[in-house]
Design a protein around this motif. Structure first.
Motif, PDB file in Angstrom:
ATOM      1  N   THR A 121       0.617  -1.642   0.184  1.00 50.39           N
ATOM      2  CA  THR A 121      -0.120   0.061  -0.040  1.00 50.39           C
ATOM      3  C   THR A 121       1.250   1.468  -0.017  1.00 50.39           C
ATOM      4  OG1 THR A 121      -0.034   0.354   2.709  1.00 50.39           O
ATOM      5  CG2 THR A 121      -1.699  -0.778   1.399  1.00 50.39           C
ATOM      6  N   ARG A 122       2.304   1.331  -0.060  1.00 50.05           N
ATOM      7  CA  ARG A 122       2.758   1.894   0.114  1.00 50.05           C
ATOM      8  C   ARG A 122       4.091   2.447  -1.168  1.00 50.05           C
ATOM      9  NH1 ARG A 122       1.861   6.963   2.549  1.00 50.05           N
ATOM     10  NH2 ARG A 122       4.546   6.188   3.158  1.00 50.05           N
ATOM     11  N   SER A 123       3.998   1.232  -2.137  1.00 49.53           N
ATOM     12  CA  SER A 123       5.049   1.129  -3.416  1.00 49.53           C
ATOM     13  C   SER A 123       4.131   0.481  -4.284  1.00 49.53           C
ATOM     14  CB  SER A 123       6.001   0.701  -3.110  1.00 49.53           C
ATOM     15  OG  SER A 123       5.964  -0.815  -2.350  1.00 49.53           O
TER      16      SER A 123
END
Length: 273
Positions: A121-123
């Protein structure tokens, strides 16, 4: 077998899997005897292979990569090639190291066909492996016709004009590109053995057919579940390899035995402990 006998024409290292560290075992193989190296080393991501082989920090991992590469490359013939599976995390550093020793022909992207479910969810979610294709010299062996992908009937029909009639590329198929879309081996896949990072036969057989002549020898320093050995025998090539984990060595023996002794041509010395 001592070093003197190895350098005087002995070939009893062929069609064997040695259950030992490749860094020690590569001395069994004469220099200049190997047509193709297919290497799927630990990725440096902490995977559990039943030992600590994938638990090095970044600096130690890159030093280890250079160490085994320098031990393996002298085994290649001048016409030989190397395919190496890598993760994007370390591919840039390893490619630079290899380009100091060989000529890089391709960076191949293996699209693992990972379903669009979950992920980071962050890349952006990582759904590919990187494969480097390297050669020793300009006159390297490469058989494009053996790996061409056939055109379907509709495409052939669309190329029916006289200028296309008899064209070799139309009859035999097109050149595989540098993005290979081949499904990973999910848990229920018929090829799947009990190994966390097993590679599909389709990928390794393409490497073998393209870059090892019939009757030649493929070396895999990190045999894992034995896909390289199976691919070599299915394609009419010899193999030699190394694997630290004795449980994986047993899996390799079972997979080779399933091919049939007459079909794959290995004897009682296929597995060497």
């Amino acid at each position: 077998m001592d070093q003197h006998s190895m350098q005087n024409g002995r070939t009893d290292w062929r069609n064997r899997i040695y259950c030992e560290d490749a860094l020690h075992g590569l001395a069994r193989i004469p220099d200049g005897a190997i047509d193709l190296i297919v290497a799927d080393p630990p990725y440096g991501l902490g995977k559990d292979y039943g030992n600590d082989s994938d638990k090095l920090d970044a600096d130690a991992y890159l030093r280890w990569m250079q160490h085994w590469v320098d031990a393996a490359l002298p085994k290649l013939k001048p016409s030989g090639s190397l395919y190496i599976f890598l993760t994007w995390r370390y591919a840039p550093e390893i490619f630079v190291m290899l380009k100091q020793r060989m000529t890089m022909m391709n960076e191949i992207i293996w699209d693992r066909r990972v379903p669009s479910m979950g992920g980071s969810t962050r890349s952006f979610s990582s759904v590919h492996d990187t494969i480097g294709f390297f050669v020793r010299q300009k006159g390297y062996y490469f058989d494009l016709d053996a790996i061409r992908i056939p055109y379907d009937a509709e495409t052939k029909k669309a190329r029916s004009r006289s200028i296309f009639v008899g064209s070799k590329w139309l009859e035999l198929g097109y050149n595989p590109k540098d993005v290979w879309s081949v499904s990973r081996l999910h848990r229920e896949h018929r090829e799947r053995a009990d190994h966390p990072t097993q590679k599909p036969l389709e990928i390794v057989e393409r490497m073998v057919k393209a870059s090892c002549p019939p009757g030649g020898v493929v070396l895999d320093p990190f045999m894992g579940s034995g896909t390289t050995a199976v691919a070599a025998r299915r394609c009419g090539r010899d193999y030699v390899g190394f694997e630290l984990n004795t449980e994986y060595c047993e899996i390799i023996e079972q997979r080779l035995a399933a091919l049939g002794g007459d079909a794959c041509g290995y004897g009682q010395t296929a597995l060497a402990l």
